[in-house]
Design an enzyme around this catalytic site. Structure first.
Site, PDB file in Angstrom:
ATOM      1  N   GLU A 123       2.386  -1.984   6.757  1.00  0.00           N
ATOM      2  CA  GLU A 123       2.556  -0.915   6.259  1.00  0.00           C
ATOM      3  C   GLU A 123       2.447   0.374   7.431  1.00  0.00           C
ATOM      4  OE1 GLU A 123      -0.293  -2.754   3.376  1.00  0.00           O
ATOM      5  OE2 GLU A 123       0.053  -2.982   5.376  1.00  0.00           O
ATOM      6  N   HIS A 154      -1.011  -2.685  11.051  1.00  0.00           N
ATOM      7  CA  HIS A 154      -0.711  -3.522   9.865  1.00  0.00           C
ATOM      8  C   HIS A 154       0.805  -3.081   9.390  1.00  0.00           C
ATOM      9  CE1 HIS A 154      -5.113  -3.853   8.518  1.00  0.00           C
ATOM     10  NE2 HIS A 154      -4.945  -3.728   9.792  1.00  0.00           N
ATOM     11  N   CYS A 166      -4.576  -2.236   2.502  1.00  0.00           N
ATOM     12  CA  CYS A 166      -6.073  -2.164   2.743  1.00  0.00           C
ATOM     13  C   CYS A 166      -6.488  -0.528   2.847  1.00  0.00           C
ATOM     14  CB  CYS A 166      -6.426  -2.944   3.986  1.00  0.00           C
ATOM     15  SG  CYS A 166      -6.018  -1.924   5.553  1.00  0.00           S
TER      16      CYS A 166
END
Length: 179
Positions: A71, A69, A101
């Site tokens: 991040e 992801h 998430c």
């Protein structure tokens, strides 16, 4: 669409203005990354002097790795750039185009990032893309207990449009099969 900014501290107007500028810029850059095969999320990490340390897109599909992801990729790049697994001494801020998430929340918490600013809230991400953001009860308060500042719902309309464009173009939204 949610356009009310949320925060786990009293909103600081200068922090919010800086976050709006950065997040809108990230959302405007996303089509370039998407055209290169990335997913529709982009994250950047800055130090307390405003220097960019890392900027990474979601690369789950193009690198075939479920934890890539935006991040997580940005944290990994910052750790490499600063040659440490503990970013806390660097007083870093993470800016991301959408609410993290559940997996990314853990990565942020354990990385030592001090402040998090996000664009599109999870509810909108789920409605537009169908991606399951995970179970995240009271995460803003949990981050506050750990002295991690959070501001969210920043430049939501621009971010939602990027997500709609991603879906309309027929791009893949990855999900594990739960049947």
């Amino acid at each position: 669409m949610t356009d009310t900014v949320v925060a786990n501290e009293k909103i600081n107007p200068s922090k919010l203005e800086r976050a709006k500028e950065i997040i809108l810029g990230l959302q405007q850059e996303l089509p370039y990354y998407i055209a290169g095969g990335s997913g529709p999320f982009l994250a950047a990490i800055y130090d307390d002097k405003g220097h960019l340390i890392a900027k990474e897109a979601n690369s789950v599909i193009n690198e075939t790795c479920s934890h890539n992801h935006a991040e997580m990729n940005a944290i990994k790049a910052a750790e490499k750039a600063l040659n440490t697994y503990d970013l806390s001494e660097h007083n870093l801020r993470l800016y991301v185009t959408a609410e993290p998430c559940i997996m990314c929340l853990g990565g942020i918490m354990w990385s030592g990032i001090k402040e998090v600013y996000y664009g599109v809230p999870s509810k909108s991400v789920e409605q537009i893309t169908g991606f399951d953001e995970g179970f995240k009860p009271d995460w803003l308060e949990e981050f506050k207990k750990r002295n991690i500042v959070v501001y969210g719902n920043i430049e939501v309309a621009a971010g939602e449009q990027v997500l709609r464009d991603y879906i309309t173009a027929g791009n893949t939204v990855y999900q594990p099969d739960r049947d």
